[in-house]
Design a protein around this motif. Structure first.
Motif, PDB file in Angstrom:
ATOM      1  N   GLN A 134       0.826  -1.206   0.000  1.00 42.25           N
ATOM      2  CA  GLN A 134       0.000   0.000   0.000  1.00 42.25           C
ATOM      3  C   GLN A 134       0.862   1.258   0.000  1.00 42.25           C
ATOM      4  O   GLN A 134       1.692   1.443   0.887  1.00 42.25           O
ATOM      5  CB  GLN A 134      -0.911   0.015   1.227  1.00 42.25           C
ATOM      6  CG  GLN A 134      -1.983  -1.037   1.223  1.00 42.25           C
ATOM      7  CD  GLN A 134      -2.973  -0.835   0.103  1.00 42.25           C
ATOM      8  OE1 GLN A 134      -3.477   0.261  -0.120  1.00 42.25           O
ATOM      9  NE2 GLN A 134      -3.241  -1.899  -0.625  1.00 42.25           N
ATOM     10  N   ASP A 135       0.638   2.122  -0.993  1.00 39.95           N
ATOM     11  CA  ASP A 135       1.358   3.390  -1.050  1.00 39.95           C
ATOM     12  C   ASP A 135       0.874   4.356   0.032  1.00 39.95           C
ATOM     13  O   ASP A 135       1.654   5.130   0.567  1.00 39.95           O
ATOM     14  CB  ASP A 135       1.175   4.058  -2.416  1.00 39.95           C
ATOM     15  CG  ASP A 135       1.851   3.281  -3.530  1.00 39.95           C
ATOM     16  OD1 ASP A 135       2.818   2.551  -3.233  1.00 39.95           O
ATOM     17  OD2 ASP A 135       1.415   3.411  -4.683  1.00 39.95           O
ATOM     18  N   ASN A 136      -0.427   4.320   0.328  1.00 38.73           N
ATOM     19  CA  ASN A 136      -1.028   5.265   1.262  1.00 38.73           C
ATOM     20  C   ASN A 136      -1.247   4.587   2.622  1.00 38.73           C
ATOM     21  O   ASN A 136      -2.332   4.604   3.174  1.00 38.73           O
ATOM     22  CB  ASN A 136      -2.347   5.790   0.693  1.00 38.73           C
ATOM     23  CG  ASN A 136      -2.902   6.959   1.494  1.00 38.73           C
ATOM     24  OD1 ASN A 136      -2.283   7.454   2.424  1.00 38.73           O
ATOM     25  ND2 ASN A 136      -4.087   7.387   1.139  1.00 38.73           N
TER      26      ASN A 136
END
Length: 157
Positions: free
Chosen positions: A94-96
């Motif tokens: 997950q980037d966020n």
């Protein structure tokens, strides 16, 4: 205890009106963390008044610096906007993602609705990769529906 066996316990905690909302939420956190071995951090976030942010309420597990989370940030912040369950089997994908601890491998966040409004969520971190199943999702939806029955749940934060 199995998830099914925990349901009557959750119902009982919610109905204990002699306890404050915070104490009931903490009891729910404790019972989940103690009985489900892959639930390593269990907490509730609620909308912080009129602000577009979440505020940490009761929780069990390692202390976190993430007591306020803006809408849209991290998994919890995304659920505040999407109104949808969010299951992350591997947080590294997950980037966020907001890292609360280096030991966390997976996360599940389920919104709490009162009169159709997303007022908060239950957030669970696991130190195990890919531990959450559809059974966890349905169980945590049940927990959130029970929490929504607490009379003053929306006035606490």
């Amino acid at each position: 205890m199995t998830l099914e066996e925990l349901k009557p316990e959750i119902k009982l905690i919610v109905t204990q009106e002699n306890l404050s909302t915070d104490k009931r939420l903490l009891k729910i956190c404790k019972i989940l963390e103690a009985n489900i071995d892959y639930y390593n951090w269990v907490g509730f976030y609620f909308k912080n008044g009129d602000k577009d942010e979440l505020k940490l309420s009761s929780y069990v597990g390692e202390p976190t610096n993430h007591t306020i989370i803006p809408f849209g940030k991290g998994i919890c912040g995304q659920v505040a906007l999407s109104n949808q369950n969010f299951v992350v089997s591997d947080v590294n994908t997950q980037d966020n993602y907001i890292a609360c601890s280096i030991t966390v491998k997976a996360e599940i966040v389920i919104p709490i609705f009162v009169n159709g409004e997303n007022v908060g969520q239950i957030d669970i971190d696991s130190n195990t990769l890919n531990p959450f199943t559809e059974v966890d999702e349905r169980f945590l939806e049940f927990v959130c529906k029970q929490v929504a029955k607490i009379n003053d749940i929306t006035y606490q934060f």
